[in-house]
Design a protein around this motif. Structure first.
Motif, mmCIF file in Angstrom:
data_model
loop_
_atom_site.group_PDB
_atom_site.id
_atom_site.type_symbol
_atom_site.label_atom_id
_atom_site.label_comp_id
_atom_site.label_asym_id
_atom_site.label_seq_id
_atom_site.Cartn_x
_atom_site.Cartn_y
_atom_site.Cartn_z
ATOM 1 N N ALA A 1 0.869 -1.174 0.000
ATOM 2 C CA ALA A 1 0.000 0.000 0.000
ATOM 3 C C ALA A 1 0.903 1.221 0.000
ATOM 4 O O ALA A 1 1.895 1.275 0.734
ATOM 5 C CB ALA A 1 -0.897 0.005 1.226
ATOM 6 N N ILE A 2 0.560 2.193 -0.823
ATOM 7 C CA ILE A 2 1.335 3.428 -0.940
ATOM 8 C C ILE A 2 0.398 4.598 -0.702
ATOM 9 O O ILE A 2 -0.657 4.698 -1.337
ATOM 10 C CB ILE A 2 1.953 3.562 -2.346
ATOM 11 C CG1 ILE A 2 2.845 2.363 -2.666
ATOM 12 C CG2 ILE A 2 2.717 4.873 -2.477
ATOM 13 C CD1 ILE A 2 3.302 2.320 -4.112
ATOM 14 N N MET A 3 0.778 5.488 0.207
ATOM 15 C CA MET A 3 -0.025 6.681 0.449
ATOM 16 C C MET A 3 0.152 7.648 -0.723
ATOM 17 O O MET A 3 1.279 7.923 -1.139
ATOM 18 C CB MET A 3 0.384 7.362 1.755
ATOM 19 C CG MET A 3 -0.517 8.528 2.105
ATOM 20 S SD MET A 3 0.017 9.570 3.494
ATOM 21 C CE MET A 3 0.634 8.435 4.679
ATOM 22 N N THR A 4 -0.938 8.161 -1.227
ATOM 23 C CA THR A 4 -0.896 9.150 -2.298
ATOM 24 C C THR A 4 -0.683 10.543 -1.702
ATOM 25 O O THR A 4 -0.769 10.731 -0.482
ATOM 26 C CB THR A 4 -2.213 9.151 -3.090
ATOM 27 O OG1 THR A 4 -3.262 9.570 -2.217
ATOM 28 C CG2 THR A 4 -2.524 7.780 -3.684
ATOM 29 N N ASP A 5 -0.450 11.505 -2.566
ATOM 30 C CA ASP A 5 -0.338 12.891 -2.096
ATOM 31 C C ASP A 5 -1.640 13.336 -1.437
ATOM 32 O O ASP A 5 -1.618 14.057 -0.435
ATOM 33 C CB ASP A 5 0.018 13.821 -3.256
ATOM 34 C CG ASP A 5 1.450 13.629 -3.745
ATOM 35 O OD1 ASP A 5 2.275 13.046 -2.997
ATOM 36 O OD2 ASP A 5 1.750 14.043 -4.880
ATOM 37 N N LYS A 6 -2.774 12.906 -1.990
ATOM 38 C CA LYS A 6 -4.067 13.245 -1.391
ATOM 39 C C LYS A 6 -4.171 12.654 0.018
ATOM 40 O O LYS A 6 -4.666 13.304 0.941
ATOM 41 C CB LYS A 6 -5.210 12.736 -2.272
ATOM 42 C CG LYS A 6 -6.575 13.089 -1.746
ATOM 43 C CD LYS A 6 -7.685 12.597 -2.670
ATOM 44 C CE LYS A 6 -9.058 12.924 -2.093
ATOM 45 N NZ LYS A 6 -10.144 12.420 -2.956
ATOM 46 N N GLY A 7 -3.693 11.419 0.197
ATOM 47 C CA GLY A 7 -3.683 10.796 1.514
ATOM 48 C C GLY A 7 -2.793 11.548 2.488
ATOM 49 O O GLY A 7 -3.138 11.745 3.657
ATOM 50 N N TRP A 8 -1.636 12.005 2.011
ATOM 51 C CA TRP A 8 -0.703 12.771 2.838
ATOM 52 C C TRP A 8 -1.338 14.092 3.279
ATOM 53 O O TRP A 8 -1.246 14.475 4.442
ATOM 54 C CB TRP A 8 0.594 13.012 2.069
ATOM 55 C CG TRP A 8 1.578 13.874 2.777
ATOM 56 C CD1 TRP A 8 1.984 15.116 2.406
ATOM 57 C CD2 TRP A 8 2.283 13.574 3.984
ATOM 58 N NE1 TRP A 8 2.900 15.610 3.305
ATOM 59 C CE2 TRP A 8 3.106 14.688 4.282
ATOM 60 C CE3 TRP A 8 2.306 12.489 4.841
ATOM 61 C CZ2 TRP A 8 3.934 14.734 5.399
ATOM 62 C CZ3 TRP A 8 3.132 12.534 5.959
ATOM 63 C CH2 TRP A 8 3.935 13.642 6.229
ATOM 64 N N GLU A 9 -1.996 14.768 2.357
ATOM 65 C CA GLU A 9 -2.668 16.031 2.688
ATOM 66 C C GLU A 9 -3.773 15.807 3.724
ATOM 67 O O GLU A 9 -3.919 16.601 4.664
ATOM 68 C CB GLU A 9 -3.233 16.678 1.427
ATOM 69 C CG GLU A 9 -2.159 17.212 0.501
ATOM 70 C CD GLU A 9 -2.689 17.590 -0.878
ATOM 71 O OE1 GLU A 9 -3.928 17.632 -1.074
ATOM 72 O OE2 GLU A 9 -1.859 17.845 -1.772
ATOM 73 N N LEU A 10 -4.535 14.735 3.553
ATOM 74 C CA LEU A 10 -5.586 14.423 4.519
ATOM 75 C C LEU A 10 -4.989 14.108 5.889
ATOM 76 O O LEU A 10 -5.481 14.583 6.916
ATOM 77 C CB LEU A 10 -6.450 13.255 4.042
ATOM 78 C CG LEU A 10 -7.518 12.785 5.024
ATOM 79 C CD1 LEU A 10 -8.500 13.906 5.356
ATOM 80 C CD2 LEU A 10 -8.251 11.576 4.469
ATOM 81 N N LEU A 11 -3.926 13.324 5.912
ATOM 82 C CA LEU A 11 -3.275 12.993 7.180
ATOM 83 C C LEU A 11 -2.795 14.256 7.886
ATOM 84 O O LEU A 11 -2.994 14.409 9.096
ATOM 85 C CB LEU A 11 -2.106 12.030 6.962
ATOM 86 C CG LEU A 11 -1.299 11.692 8.215
ATOM 87 C CD1 LEU A 11 -2.172 11.001 9.255
ATOM 88 C CD2 LEU A 11 -0.099 10.828 7.860
ATOM 89 N N GLN A 12 -2.194 15.165 7.160
ATOM 90 C CA GLN A 12 -1.713 16.402 7.773
ATOM 91 C C GLN A 12 -2.863 17.202 8.378
ATOM 92 O O GLN A 12 -2.733 17.751 9.474
ATOM 93 C CB GLN A 12 -0.953 17.244 6.749
ATOM 94 C CG GLN A 12 0.389 16.634 6.382
ATOM 95 C CD GLN A 12 1.111 17.461 5.351
ATOM 96 O OE1 GLN A 12 0.573 17.750 4.290
ATOM 97 N NE2 GLN A 12 2.322 17.855 5.662
ATOM 98 N N ALA A 13 -3.990 17.253 7.690
ATOM 99 C CA ALA A 13 -5.149 17.984 8.216
ATOM 100 C C ALA A 13 -5.770 17.244 9.399
ATOM 101 O O ALA A 13 -6.116 17.858 10.416
ATOM 102 C CB ALA A 13 -6.186 18.184 7.106
ATOM 103 N N ALA A 14 -5.908 15.936 9.274
ATOM 104 C CA ALA A 14 -6.558 15.136 10.310
ATOM 105 C C ALA A 14 -5.696 15.025 11.569
ATOM 106 O O ALA A 14 -6.233 14.871 12.667
ATOM 107 C CB ALA A 14 -6.892 13.745 9.771
ATOM 108 N N ALA A 15 -4.392 15.123 11.424
ATOM 109 C CA ALA A 15 -3.500 15.002 12.582
ATOM 110 C C ALA A 15 -3.802 16.083 13.610
ATOM 111 O O ALA A 15 -3.787 15.809 14.819
ATOM 112 C CB ALA A 15 -2.039 15.066 12.137
#
Length: 162
Positions: free
Chosen positions: A103-117
């Motif tokens: 599984a590879i995190m996409t840029d969209k996933g990274w952006e969501l993680l940063q906001a959700a963190a």
């Protein structure tokens, strides 16, 4: 004491045990609800993104995700499938042996993680960390580390979650 004899909890131990069960259940439910309301992501999905963010190239074997979260492979596969449809994760054949799936995190996933963190850490602070003084928090850490140490020693497959 015979092997069939039960060492019952005293009243204080029972009250503390129940407080732990109720408190941890309510805490996890609250953290999950906050992530869903603010970011349309579950606590489980958030945890998958966290594990990917901590891995080289934001990539992790699906089996490793399941082991680290103590979930079945089918449960993780189902969750990752949902996340893949949302563009948060991509799946590819494992690069090392082609039998597994990464599984590879996409840029969209990274952006969501940063906001959700921010939401998640604020919730952990408000509903857990800031409710105890440093000494109580340190004592809880020692107790849970002892629990973890004992359970890992009894079942080495648990080491994957550390």
């Amino acid at each position: 004491m015979s092997p069939t004899e039960t060492r019952w909890l005293d009243a204080d131990q029972q009250a503390t045990w129940r407080a732990f069960i109720v408190g941890s259940t309510l805490l996890m439910d609250t953290l999950d609800r906050e992530l869903r309301q603010e970011h349309d992501i579950s606590l489980g999905e958030y945890e998958i993104l966290v594990r990917l963010s901590e891995s080289p190239d934001r990539t992790l074997r699906m089996a490793k995700i399941a082991e680290s979260m103590r979930h079945s492979r089918s449960r993780v596969t189902h969750t990752v499938s949902r996340m893949e449809k949302d563009g948060l994760i991509r799946r590819i054949a494992a690069t090392d042996d082609k039998r597994g799936v990464d599984a590879i995190m996409t840029d969209k996933g990274w952006e969501l993680l940063q906001a959700a963190a921010h939401t998640h850490v604020s919730g952990v602070r408000a509903h857990f960390v800031d409710l105890a003084d440093r000494a109580d928090y340190a004592a809880l850490g020692r107790v849970m580390n002892s629990v973890s140490d004992q359970l890992v020693a009894e079942n080495p497959t648990f080491e994957d979650i550390r």
